[in-house]
Design an enzyme around this catalytic site. Structure first.
Site, mmCIF file in Angstrom:
data_model
loop_
_atom_site.group_PDB
_atom_site.id
_atom_site.type_symbol
_atom_site.label_atom_id
_atom_site.label_comp_id
_atom_site.label_asym_id
_atom_site.label_seq_id
_atom_site.Cartn_x
_atom_site.Cartn_y
_atom_site.Cartn_z
ATOM 1 N N ASP A 1 -6.710 12.458 -26.197
ATOM 2 C CA ASP A 1 -6.579 10.894 -26.969
ATOM 3 C C ASP A 1 -5.632 10.862 -27.364
ATOM 4 O O ASP A 1 -5.791 9.026 -28.265
ATOM 5 C CB ASP A 1 -8.287 11.249 -27.631
ATOM 6 C CG ASP A 1 -7.553 11.940 -28.932
ATOM 7 O OD1 ASP A 1 -6.694 12.721 -28.987
ATOM 8 O OD2 ASP A 1 -8.141 11.440 -29.978
ATOM 9 N N CYS B 1 0.943 -1.162 0.168
ATOM 10 C CA CYS B 1 -0.248 0.126 0.137
ATOM 11 C C CYS B 1 1.082 0.949 -0.542
ATOM 12 O O CYS B 1 2.568 0.899 0.109
ATOM 13 C CB CYS B 1 -0.810 0.025 1.684
ATOM 14 S SG CYS B 1 -0.416 -0.043 2.466
ATOM 15 N N ASP C 1 -8.170 18.611 -24.441
ATOM 16 C CA ASP C 1 -7.598 18.431 -25.828
ATOM 17 C C ASP C 1 -8.655 18.983 -26.846
ATOM 18 O O ASP C 1 -9.766 18.684 -26.141
ATOM 19 C CB ASP C 1 -6.688 17.019 -26.188
ATOM 20 C CG ASP C 1 -6.093 17.136 -27.705
ATOM 21 O OD1 ASP C 1 -5.787 18.268 -27.966
ATOM 22 O OD2 ASP C 1 -6.400 15.864 -28.100
ATOM 23 N N CYS D 1 3.531 1.763 2.742
ATOM 24 C CA CYS D 1 4.950 0.711 2.654
ATOM 25 C C CYS D 1 5.881 1.852 1.931
ATOM 26 O O CYS D 1 6.787 1.590 2.489
ATOM 27 C CB CYS D 1 4.544 -0.369 1.913
ATOM 28 S SG CYS D 1 3.298 -1.750 2.470
#
Length: 781
Positions: A660, A32, A438, A35
């Site tokens: 995209d 996680c 965009d 950590c």
């Protein structure tokens, strides 16, 4: 833009201008964000370390040794060994990635079988509880319950013990520690009750918790894997080989063998392998990677080309100027890696609470045990009361609160074309106050279309289109496809083109056999030129004569070009006469029918809408006026887009980037939440946290709406999860709840959480399909 050589791309141990040492490590054992933070804090405390960052997604640690320490004649292997030892003492594994080692990314998670096995073992334990609600007695004998629950607890759930132990020895609390303590309490109580011959056992509680949390961890691992897929996709754009030319001979070599100054041959259809200058040849180049301009641009002798761009039609001889980490493609990869390494603004809410909740529950349980033992000396009753505290505090509901809502939210979103691959994105999206779009493929269709045909003589417009389509037959050029598609939609008969010849950097030339419509007889061969103004000049067209004959044509052409449209001119030479201008074709991109509604819905949500595009300013501002955008940033390179997004975030905005294209990848990674259109590139989709499967920009607002609703459910679930604990723990500590009642309250809290999460299934998006598209000038990816 200057290119700075990187010493940190891939695995490096190098010294920069200040003689600092930079080392990269593969880290194992992290489960996680806590950590990663623990390792990072530990490394930053080491003597000589000036900076250490740990990336959970890539399972990498990047460590910079200060200049003074690096100059102390300590070899890199010795420095690496000391760091590996420090990480090992924290309970994790570290492996130095040496400079010559190939770039490595975490292997995909393959723990799905553990989730399935845990569910199969737990189901016989849970079904009797459900049957009891209808008066059915399906309870298995205690021995069978023990046999089913033990492998779930200690084999399939071993990861929680390991991670919980690491958290405990570092005086930190997390969900793993909470799961380990809660399930162990339920399992231990069941084992004690079984030894006493009691009828009430709690094996189903411990097994169900482990199974459900295992499922959440598996889904989290899959989402984490998606973040590294962006880097893999970018790396795949780099050609593995290049064709060198020397002393009149050509041969293929591995890309690593190319050196600055080498001559590289690039044939039509190939990716350009290096950054460099064209020495020979001319061709159309697809440079969408860097410029965001989807229309190919001509490049000829003396001009620069970029690694990763696609050579469309001519043979080029390129002299290498940049290789490896210095190429534009490598810089984009580094931008994505760096953006993904940035830590999110919020930490996982449950881990934060668990860090306090766990020690508090342990202290209350210990006080309960000692208090009751001191009160009446009945250690057996004291133990039961203490276990009641642990059972009522078992993190079943707490463990379900977030994943149940996230799974329900992502599930209903996926059914409506919103693919949310990152739980962090779902949680963050509810705070979005700025959306940056965009242009091409996002607000516009993303494919050039023929928007205007204009001839010197209006009666000649159909002929102009027929001649242009005749020349373009068989071509895969985007503009050629637009011409042919338009001609086909009008049902035009296309004459035959012969002796077609490419004019590198200019256009096309061919002889066209035109036939009279009535008699079907040949009217002779017409020489046709189609291309830019240079092609017209080569054909011998007199611009002054054309302008004098029809000044409106030139004025309209200038107006269209100023608005961002791309023009192709057409000239003909008939009956052995000189070439004369026939007219031009203008190309643009179609505005998506949902674009205006998408911007309006975002404004209704109180969200600021921006446009970040590589297109020219005239085209961008025209689009802004059509859609009523708040701000426009035109002519932006990928680095510029990412920098702008980072700047907005530094100013306090919560930013979503919608794109995209490959060139959007750095900005998508730099944003708080990235939205990608499924009609775009794989790189954009891998980099983003949300993919809009229908390519409908209205779904951006719907994604934010489902995120806000899901986050509201998460907070409600956490409230219900904790209200049982806040009420039940004191009652259990006072001996007013038996373990049976405590277990029932725990189960009731879980049911409340799940039912509340399932109400998300009623959500429906507001996005609808519209009619025909408006036309927007220019094309940009």
């Amino acid at each position: 833009m200057q290119n700075q050589p990187s010493s940190t791309t891939n695995s490096t141990a190098s010294r920069d201008s200040e003689a600092s040492l930079k080392l990269d490590f593969a880290i194992s054992g992290m489960t996680c964000a806590a950590c990663a933070g623990r390792i990072e804090r530990g490394l930053n405390k080491l003597p000589g370390v000036s900076l250490a960052t740990v990336n959970l997604a890539t399972e990498r640690a990047h460590v910079e040794i200060s200049a003074a320490a690096a100059q102390a004649a300590i070899a890199a292997p010795e420095q690496a060994e000391a760091i590996e030892l420090a990480v090992s003492k924290l309970g994790y594994g570290a492996s130095w990635l040496q400079p010559e080692a190939p770039s490595q990314l975490p292997a995909p998670a393959h723990d799905g079988w553990k989730v399935i096995l845990a569910a199969l073992l737990t189901l016989p334990l849970v079904l009797p509880m459900l049957g009891a609600l209808w008066g059915q007695h399906w309870m298995l004998p205690g021995g069978w319950q023990l046999l089913l629950a033990t492998p779930v607890q200690f084999w399939l759930g071993a990861r929680f013990y390991r991670a919980g132990w690491k958290a405990a020895i570092n005086l930190a609390g997390n969900m793993d520690l909470l799961v380990a303590i809660g399930t162990s309490a339920a399992y231990g109580l069941s084992l004690y009750q079984l030894s006493q011959g009691a009828a009430h056992l709690y094996f189903e509680a411990s097994s169900a918790v482990i199974t459900l949390v295992l499922l959440g961890k598996w889904l989290e691992a899959r989402a984490k894997q998606q973040t590294t897929a962006a880097i893999r996709a970018l790396q795949a754009l780099r050609p593995e080989t290049a064709r060198l030319r020397k002393d009149g001979k050509e041969w293929d070599v591995a890309i690593e063998q190319v050196r600055v100054g080498d001559l590289v041959v690039v044939r039509p259809g190939e990716h350009i392998a290096v950054d460099g200058q064209i020495l020979e040849g001319s061709s159309h180049i697809d440079e969408a990677l860097l410029t965001g301009e989807s229309l190919p641009v001509k490049r000829s002798t003396g001009e620069q080309v970029t690694a990763g761009a696609v050579n469309l039609d001519g043979v080029l001889l390129v002299q290498t100027s940049k290789i490896g980490a210095d190429t534009a493609l490598a810089r984009i990869i580094r931008l994505v890696e760096d953006a993904q390494a940035v830590k999110p603004a919020i930490q996982r809410l449950v881990d934060k609470v668990s860090a306090i909740f766990v020690p508090v529950v342990l202290v209350i349980a210990l006080i309960t045990l000692l208090g009751w033992a001191w009160h009446d000396g009945n250690w057996s009753q004291a133990l039961l009361n203490a276990v009641s505290v642990l059972v009522i505090a078992c993190p079943c509901a707490l463990g379900l609160a977030t994943p149940a809502a996230i799974m329900a939210g992502t599930g209903v979103a996926a059914r409506h074309g919103i693919l949310i691959k990152d739980a962090d994105a779902l949680e963050l999206a509810h705070r979005i106050d700025t959306v940056a779009f965009d242009k091409t493929g996002t607000l516009t269709v993303g494919k050039p279309s023929l928007v205007k045909v204009m001839a010197l003589e209006p009666a000649q417009e159909q002929r102009l289109l027929q001649l242009a389509a005749a020349l373009e037959q068989g071509s895969q050029h985007p503009l050629a496809r637009a011409v042919l598609q338009h001609a086909s939609s009008l049902g035009l008969h296309l004459p035959q083109a012969q002796e077609a010849q490419a004019l590198p950097g200019r256009g096309l030339r061919a002889n066209v056999i035109e036939r009279a419509a009535a008699q079907g007889e040949s009217s002779g061969s017409t020489t046709v030129w189609l291309g830019n103004r240079l092609a017209m000049q080569q054909a011998g067209v007199s611009w002054s004569a054309a302008h004098a004959a029809e000044p409106v044509l030139e004025k309209e052409a200038q107006s269209l070009q100023a608005s961002g449209y791309t023009l192709s001119w057409l000239a003909v030479a008939e009956n052995d006469q000189g070439a004369r201008l026939l007219g031009f074709l203008a190309f643009g991109d179609a505005l998506k029918p949902e674009a205006k509604s998408a911007v309006q819905k975002l404004h209704e949500l109180g969200i600021k809408v921006l446009l970040l595009t590589g297109d020219n300013a005239a085209s961008a501002h025209r689009l802004s006026q059509q859609l009523t955008l708040d701000q426009v940033y035109a002519e932006q390179l990928p680095e510029d887009k990412a920098t702008l997004v980072t700047t907005f975030r530094q100013q306090g905005a919560v930013v979503a980037m919608v794109g995209d294209g490959i060139n959007d990848a750095p900005a998508l990674a730099a944003a708080d939440v990235g939205f990608a259109m499924a009609s775009g590139t794989d790189v954009a989709m891998h980099t983003s946290g949300v993919t809009l499967m229908q390519g409908n920009p209205e779904l951006v607002a719907d994604s934010i709406a489902i995120s806000r609703l899901t986050y509201r459910k998460i907070r409600q679930n956490l409230f219900w999860a904790f209200i049982y604990n806040l009420v039940g723990i004191p009652l259990a500590a006072l001996g007013m709840l038996s373990p049976v009642v405590a277990g029932a309250a725990m189960a009731l809290s879980s049911v409340s959480v799940v039912l509340n999460a399932l109400t998300l299934r009623r959500w429906r998006p507001s996005a609808v399909q519209h009619g025909s598209a408006d036309l927007a000038p220019g094309v940009e990816q």
